[in-house]
Each structure stands twice: as C-alpha cells, then as structure tokens.
Write an enzyme that holds these catalytic residues in place. Structure first.
Site, PDB file in Angstrom:
ATOM      1  N   ALA A 150       0.833  -1.205   0.000  1.00 59.56           N
ATOM      2  CA  ALA A 150       0.000   0.000   0.000  1.00 59.56           C
ATOM      3  C   ALA A 150       0.865   1.252   0.000  1.00 59.56           C
ATOM      4  CB  ALA A 150      -0.924  -0.010   1.216  1.00 59.56           C
ATOM      5  N   TYR A 151       1.903   1.253   0.823  1.00 61.60           N
ATOM      6  CA  TYR A 151       2.794   2.405   0.919  1.00 61.60           C
ATOM      7  C   TYR A 151       3.480   2.687  -0.408  1.00 61.60           C
ATOM      8  CZ  TYR A 151       6.819   5.178   2.524  1.00 61.60           C
ATOM      9  OH  TYR A 151       7.784   6.146   2.690  1.00 61.60           O
ATOM     10  N   ARG A 152       3.994   1.654  -1.033  1.00 61.98           N
ATOM     11  CA  ARG A 152       4.746   1.866  -2.264  1.00 61.98           C
ATOM     12  C   ARG A 152       3.831   2.174  -3.444  1.00 61.98           C
ATOM     13  NH1 ARG A 152       9.299  -2.182  -3.341  1.00 61.98           N
ATOM     14  NH2 ARG A 152      10.150  -0.395  -4.473  1.00 61.98           N
ATOM     15  N   LYS A 203       3.273   5.805  -3.055  1.00 68.71           N
ATOM     16  CA  LYS A 203       4.448   6.572  -3.442  1.00 68.71           C
ATOM     17  C   LYS A 203       4.644   6.562  -4.967  1.00 68.71           C
ATOM     18  CE  LYS A 203       6.016   8.137   0.481  1.00 68.71           C
ATOM     19  NZ  LYS A 203       5.888   9.589   0.768  1.00 68.71           N
TER      20      LYS A 203
END
Length: 308
Positions: A160-162, A165
């Site tokens: 989810a984070y990447r 980003k």
C-alpha cells in the site's frame, strides 16, 4: 556559502518529526521562514510542530506551527493561508507527511489502504493544489515531494505504501510539466532507510520473517551500494536527507525539475522512467549546498543527454 533562502517562506508537512523535522531546521538554517505542520495533539497540550517551531525560534530563526491533516484539503488550504498571513508569501513546499500500515496486500484492510493513499497520494495532490497558486502569485518557487523506490525492490508488507508513493512520482512529473512555465520546479526525493519512528516500526514489523527478511536486506544493500559492513537495517540519520531538498529550493537549482532522486546516506541516485540509474556519492556522507551545486547539475545533465 551564505544563507541561500533568505526572504523565502516554506511549508513543511510532517515537519514535527523525523525527516520533516530535519527539513524544517535545514530550511531555517538557510534563512527561510518555516511553517512547521504536523498533526495536532500531545498529552501535555503541545504538539510536535509547536516544539520544532520553538526550537527554530530559539536558534534565531522564524517559524510558526500549523496543524494540518494533509488528506483534508480544507486543512491544507488553512495551512497555506496561515503562511501568507504570518509571513506574507509562500515560496517553498515540502510535501513530507507520511504514514505506513505494514501488511501483505491480501491482509491489508480497506481502511488502511485508503488511509495510506489519502495521506501520500491525495495529500500530495492537496498540498500542490493549494500551494501552487501562491507560488505563481509570487513569481515562482519550489516544490519537493517525498517518494519511495517504486521499482526494482520488493519490500515485504509494504504494498500500500509503495503504491501510494508511485502515485506521488506521477503527480510530481505532471506538476513539473504544468508548473514549469510559472518558474516553479517540482522534484521528488526518495529517502532510503532513515532513522525515524516510521522506519523503525516498519523494520520491526518484518524482522520476524526469517529468510525472507534476510533476502530483503541483502537486495536492499546491493541496490543502494551500501559499503561493506553498513546495512539497510542501520538507517541513516534524518539530517542526511534535507540538504538535497534544500538545494533544489534555491534559485540556482530552479531549472532542475521533474526528477526523482534517491538519497541514502552519502549516495544520491537520479532515477528516471526514461534513463537508467545514475549515481554520485559523498565519501564522508556529508552533502552541502556547495558540493550539491557542482554534482547535481552534472548528474541531471548526464541523465538528460542519455534521454536524447
């Protein structure tokens, strides 16, 4: 060198902790007035943003605290209005605020997925959307977004984070193209492992993965060209990240726009969707505006020649 940002006004989101705190202090050290933004709160009635703003003022700088949830465009609008009300203008935006919710994608709750995208992708959009008109009004300025490596490495429990980003990288490229005619440069800095609470929490969440964790560490060390004996599990200090961002906010660097820079300790890597990775390294892990003023234009020129 003298104070390269005298007379300029900056907003730093997520400015009360970690890399954001380091950005707030670094911008002030170069003469900028800083609106330090972070979430409100604190059991003693203060906030991280207020603490950092007080630190800057105690050192002789100019700073005020703001409390914005970057996922809320009304909060961001109020933050930009505060910068203009207190300091009269806005020249620099560092869209740094971030969260992480480590979990495999198939175990990530919809709420955690939405929150991660809201802070990183929507938050970056909100900040640029609200700040750009003030930068245009002032005759130009600089925007630094905070990204992450989007290709080449698998980070366990970090989908989810990447993904968020990756969206930041696209937003940055589009904003750079759209705002260039207004003398505004927009670039992404993608920090490697840095000694922050968020990185510590992430590394802690994957430390029990055994062989998978060991493989991740080995690949990350190779990707970042870590010197022997220096591991991704020994993160760099937050203060190693802002010098490049501060340099990109100087008038000298205004022509550098639409680029993605990885920063890990003394390594700066320019990454483009059009070219291969290109590196420069500081042997003492200590970049300053003078050395950056020599190395970064040459690095960008090399990448642009390869693209032609």
């Amino acid at each position: 060198m003298g104070k390269e940002l005298d007379g300029k006004v900056a907003i730093v989101t997520g400015g009360g902790r970690g890399i954001g705190r380091a950005y707030s202090h670094a911008l002030s050290a170069e003469g900028a007035a800083v609106v330090v933004s972070d979430l409100a709160g604190g059991t003693d009635g203060t906030s991280a943003a207020e603490t950092v703003a007080a630190e800057i003022r105690a050192a002789g700088g100019r700073a005020v605290a703001g409390h914005a949830d970057v996922a809320d465009i009304a909060d961001v609008a109020a933050l930009v209005a505060k910068a203009v009300e207190v300091f009269g203008r806005l020249d620099i935006l560092v869209a740094n605020a971030g969260i992480t919710r480590p979990a495999p994608l198939y175990k990530t709750s919809p709420a955690d997925w939405n929150a991660t995208l809201a802070v990183h992708a929507t938050g970056t959009f909100n900040c640029i959307h609200q700040a750009a008109p003030e930068l245009i009004k002032g005759g130009g300025g600089s925007i630094v977004t905070v990204g992450d490596i989007t290709t080449g490495l698998y980070y366990p429990k970090n989908g989810a984070y990447r993904a968020a980003k990756a969206a930041v990288a696209v937003i940055t490229q589009y904003a750079a193209e759209e705002l260039g005619e207004f003398n505004i440069n927009v670039n992404t800095i993608m920090p490697g492992a840095t000694a922050t609470d968020m990185v510590d929490a992430y590394l802690g969440s994957i430390a029990g993965l055994g062989d998978q964790f060991d493989r991740f560490v080995a690949k990350a060390n190779a990707h970042f060209k870590r010197p022997e004996g220096v591991s991704v599990t020994g993160p760099a200090a937050p203060e190693t990240v802002p010098p490049l961002g501060v340099y990109l906010c100087t008038d000298e660097a205004r022509a550098i726009t639409g680029h993605h820079f990885q920063v890990t300790g003394g390594l700066i890597r320019l990454v483009s969707s059009h070219t291969g990775a290109t590196d420069v390294r500081s042997d003492d892990i200590g970049w300053n505006l003078g050395s950056l003023g020599v190395e970064i234009p040459a690095l960008v020129s090399k990448a642009e020649r390869a693209q032609d």
